[in-house]
Design an enzyme around this catalytic site. Structure first.
Site: not given
Ligand code: KIV
Length: 274
Positions: A88, A187
């Site tokens: 991310d 989400e």
């Molecule tokens: O940060 C995370 O774990 C996510 C998932 C919930 C998709 O973005």
């Protein structure tokens, strides 16, 4: 002659090929030991910025930094050799411009060795998704409930509850797909809307609190293992490790206090340093 036999990881085209086919199995993962356990059983591991809450006790993801993501991304890469690893992009590392996003995403790719990055946002992010994918960085999108926007949304709220909201969310999904994302997380989204988007776009949708009709599903691993005392309502628990860990720690504490280590004397002599 020497030969380096590289284990083949799941690739971005492999994930794309799940569209209208077998569901993509995804879980979050933040550390090496769990990466090893998940690796053969999932297609994709996400080093999510939810690690801010799960690993670091934060209240939101907003305090997560690029360095934190890189540290956990490296750990997951060291612990895995099969699943595709996506890291991310944390809040503040990609919104400013496509160029800033590229520089930070390139750092994530170079320092962790992961395959792709994930970013939250719809139409406003399409230019950035295109900029990165055209320059060799695969991007996974993320729309609907986007936790990095919690302050704007006024909390973690399901999106698309009224039909009036649907066109904007559908436009977000189409913009990210057409910009070149290889998959997109939906989400916290009303079920019929998530199912509709899944039918409408050409890339796999990965649902979390969305719809069983999505092309795949993702959960925060600690939620489905029973390590979160307050998991989201939609999470099915596949194990209840919280009480099991407490039971084990209680047994260990009793052994330490009783100076009782069964079996140790048979394995090696513990030497007391006085
Ligand atoms: O940060 C995370 O774990 C996510 C998932 C919930 C998709 O973005």
């Amino acid at each position: 002659m020497s030969a380096v036999v590289a284990t083949k990881r799941v690739t971005v085209p492999d994930i794309r090929a799940h569209k209208n086919s077998k569901p993509v199995v995804c879980l979050t993962c933040y550390h090496a030991h769990t990466a090893r356990l998940l690796d053969e059983h999932v297609d994709l591991m996400l080093v999510g910025d939810s690690l801010g809450m799960v690993m670091h006790g934060m209240e939101t993801t907003l305090g997560v930094t690029l360095d934190m993501m890189i540290t956990h991304g490296k750990a997951v890469m060291r612990g895995s050799k099969h699943a595709l690893v996506v890291v991310d992009m944390p809040f503040g590392s990609y919104e400013e411009s496509p160029q800033v996003a590229f520089r930070n995403a390139a750092r994530v790719i170079q320092e962790t060795g992961c395959t792709a990055v994930k970013m939250e946002g719809g139409q406003r992010l399409a230019e950035t998704v295109q900029y990165l994918t055209q320059r060799g960085i695969p991007v996974m999108g993320h729309i609907g409930l986007t936790p990095q926007a919690t302050n704007v949304m006024g909390g973690f709220k399901t999106q698309g509850r009224t039909h009036a909201e649907w066109p904007a969310i559908e436009a977000d999904a189409k913009a990210i797909a057409e910009a070149g994302a290889f998959a997109i997380v939906l989400e916290g989204m009303a079920e019929p809307l998530a199912a509709k988007i899944t039918r409408e776009i050409a890339i796999p949708t990965v649902g979390i609190g969305a719809s069983a009709e999505c092309d795949g599903q993702i959960l925060v691993m600690e939620d489905m293992l029973g390590l979160n005392p307050n998991p989201p309502k939609f999470v099915r628990q596949y194990a209840n490790l919280g009480p099991e860990i407490e039971r084990a720690v209680k047994a260990y504490a009793a052994d330490v206090r009783d100076r009782h280590f069964p079996g140790v004397e048979n394995v090696y002599q513990m030497k007391r340093v006085s």
